[in-house]
Design a protein around this motif. Structure first.
Motif, short mmCIF file in Angstrom:
data_model
loop_
_atom_site.label_atom_id
_atom_site.label_comp_id
_atom_site.label_asym_id
_atom_site.label_seq_id
_atom_site.Cartn_x
_atom_site.Cartn_y
_atom_site.Cartn_z
N GLN A 72 0.82 -1.21 0.00
CA GLN A 72 0.00 0.00 0.00
C GLN A 72 0.85 1.26 0.00
O GLN A 72 0.54 2.25 -0.65
N TYR A 75 1.96 2.06 -3.41
CA TYR A 75 0.89 2.70 -4.20
C TYR A 75 0.76 4.17 -3.84
O TYR A 75 0.59 5.02 -4.71
N THR A 108 2.76 -6.68 -3.46
CA THR A 108 1.36 -7.12 -3.39
C THR A 108 1.27 -8.62 -3.67
O THR A 108 0.53 -9.34 -2.99
N SER A 136 -9.07 -6.10 -1.37
CA SER A 136 -8.35 -4.86 -1.69
C SER A 136 -6.96 -5.18 -2.23
O SER A 136 -6.49 -4.52 -3.15
N LEU A 140 -5.68 -4.17 -5.81
CA LEU A 140 -4.44 -3.38 -5.87
C LEU A 140 -3.49 -3.98 -6.90
O LEU A 140 -2.89 -3.26 -7.70
N ASN A 174 -10.70 4.15 -5.90
CA ASN A 174 -11.28 2.84 -6.13
C ASN A 174 -10.96 1.85 -5.01
O ASN A 174 -11.84 1.10 -4.57
N VAL A 175 -9.71 1.87 -4.54
CA VAL A 175 -9.32 0.93 -3.48
C VAL A 175 -10.20 1.14 -2.25
O VAL A 175 -10.66 0.19 -1.62
N ARG A 179 -12.98 -1.60 -0.71
CA ARG A 179 -12.94 -2.03 0.68
C ARG A 179 -14.31 -1.95 1.33
O ARG A 179 -14.79 -2.89 1.95
#
Lengths: 254, 232
Positions: A72, A75, A108, A136, A140, A174-175, A179
């Protein structure tokens, strides 16, 4: 103060300077990071007490949690760098974003595989569709793939930079939505709540190696990112005078 | 873009003109509208052949199958959103026109929804009947599809704007839009499943409506910004 900041900004906008700086800093992150991971993993695998419910199987957290956090983090680095590149038209920020994507995808993937290996003995399943965190992570991974594919499909580097930065920013929203939508979904399907039970809180002996590994993974990520940024800068500036001069000097050495 | 007296058309006029033009183009090329519809019907027809025609199976998988098929059919129609405008040069005119680009993009997206989303909603009851779906559930299905296809058209506009003019654009477009479309699918298909199970389903409808409103207010700006980048 403001003058100092703008000067700093301009120095970071200068490719040769960033190339040098990244080269100097990278080993200072990589080597301590590597040592910390060795130490933390050794402590985690051999010295940390056994979990009274999960036995030795819990020890995979020393890889799983740091990589989940970095998947994360990478990202966020990618999207923030992309936004900086879009807003202040800073080309080097785009180079950072482009370098962060494959690292993020790798972390990821590591998160999903270690999670599956852990999930099989603990929860009896490799993958659980109704778990918000797993979904998620999966989304991702798809976003990283889409980001890299979009980049690869556009030949013009400047255009690829901006288009992919926009995709990264849309992806952040979007993530979050994924969720919450999965949380809504799984709250309907009762009987699949076993995943929310995290087991006992951590004792100190278990926690310390995890913190060491978190720091170690982060340093390795930083160092690795800087190495990739160097290569990216070199590729983007391949026609610039300073790269040619440097290459000529290296050639004279060899 | 001025009329006889040199006056610039107003925002509403420009919006209607853009949507009208795209609707007219779709009317002249009915294949672009019909092909995704046939695709939708065929995908829906494939599932009973593959998983078996038992009544319980169809009732159980119906909402999911119809939703996935609608999502794929929408994807199929997205590619043409900006491509023909790029080819005949009218996209450049839209970009240099004094009208705000997000508005123009919204006009095109509305036309896309009217020619792809609305027909999908219209034929969905016919296909739902073959899946043994009761009448009230079909109503919920159509409601979720109305809201869901609005979101898909808007998200798709961002993807289409990012990939316009690229080689191998179609596959890439799917790769970009599908992760973005996942929440819509989760909300849409599961709301219908809940309705079929005679449980409370309204919260799913509200969530979809919220998503539609959010996308309606943000996506045109993102798509316009993406168009500017890919066509500078």
């Amino acid at each position: 103060m403001w003058k100092y900041l703008t000067r700093l900004f301009h120095r970071f906008a200068s490719p040769p300077h960033v190339y040098q700086l990244a080269g100097t800093l990278s080993p200072w992150l990589m080597i301590p990071g590597f040592l910390l991971i060795v130490w933390g993993t050794w402590k985690g695998l051999f010295l940390a007490p056994e979990d009274y419910q999960q036995g030795d199987a819990f020890r995979i957290i020393y890889v799983h949690v740091p990589s989940a956090y970095l998947s994360q983090m990478a990202y966020m680095v990618m999207a923030t760098a992309g936004a900086i590149g879009l807003i202040w038209r800073m080309k080097l920020a785009h180079a950072v974003a482009a370098s962060a994507a494959p690292l993020g995808a790798a972390f990821t993937f590591l998160t999903l595989t270690t999670g599956a290996i852990w999930g099989k003995p603990m929860w009896g399943t490799w993958f659980e569709w109704a778990d918000p965190r797993m979904m998620s992570a999966l989304v991702l991974l798809f976003l990283y793939f889409g980001y890299m594919a979009l980049r690869a499909a556009i030949d013009d580097v400047a255009k690829a930079d901006k288009a992919s930065a926009m995709l990264a920013i849309v992806g952040v929203v979007n993530v979050v939505i994924v969720r919450y939508s999965v949380e809504w979904w799984s709250s309907l399907h009762q009987g699949q709540t076993l995943l929310t039970d995290e087991g006992p809180r951590m004792s100190e002996g278990m926690l310390a190696p995890l913190l060491v590994n978190l720091l170690g993974f982060t340093l390795i990520f930083g160092g690795w990112l800087l190495r990739r940024v160097r290569t990216e800068v070199l590729f983007r500036e391949r026609r610039a005078a300073w790269v040619r001069k440097m290459m000529a000097a290296e050639g004279a050495h060899a | 873009m001025t009329d006889a007296e040199g006056r610039l058309p107003g925002l509403a006029e420009a919006f209607v003109a853009t949507a009208r033009r795209d609707l007219l183009l779709a009317w002249k090329r009915p294949g672009d509208v019909l092909n995704p519809l046939f695709f939708f019907a065929m995908v829906v027809a494939l599932f009973p052949l593959a998983v078996g025609p038992s009544r319980e199976q169809l009732m159980f998988s119906g909402p999911g199958v119809l939703w996935v098929a609608a999502l794929l059919a929408t994807l199929l129609s997205l590619n043409s959103l900006f491509v023909s405008d790029l080819e005949d040069g009218s996209l450049e005119q839209l970009l240099v026109s004094p009208q705000p680009l997000p508005l123009t993009v919204l006009g095109k997206t509305v036309a896309h929804w009217l020619t792809s989303g609305v027909p999908l909603v219209a034929v969905s009851p016919l296909l739902a009947i073959t899946y043994q779906m009761p009448g009230n559930v079909i109503g919920v299905l159509m409601l979720t599809l109305i809201l869901g296809t609005i979101v898909l058209s808007l998200l798709g506009a961002i993807g289409a704007a990012l990939t316009v003019g690229l080689h191998r654009g179609t596959a890439l477009l799917s790769l970009l839009v599908l992760p973005l479309a996942m929440p819509v699918l989760i909300l849409g298909a599961n709301t219908v499943s809940l309705a079929a199970g005679e449980e409370l389903y309204t919260q799913g409808l509200w969530a979809l409506a919220a998503y539609a409103v959010g996308a309606l207010s943000l996506a045109p700006f993102a798509a316009a910004a993406a168009l500017r980048v890919t066509n500078e």
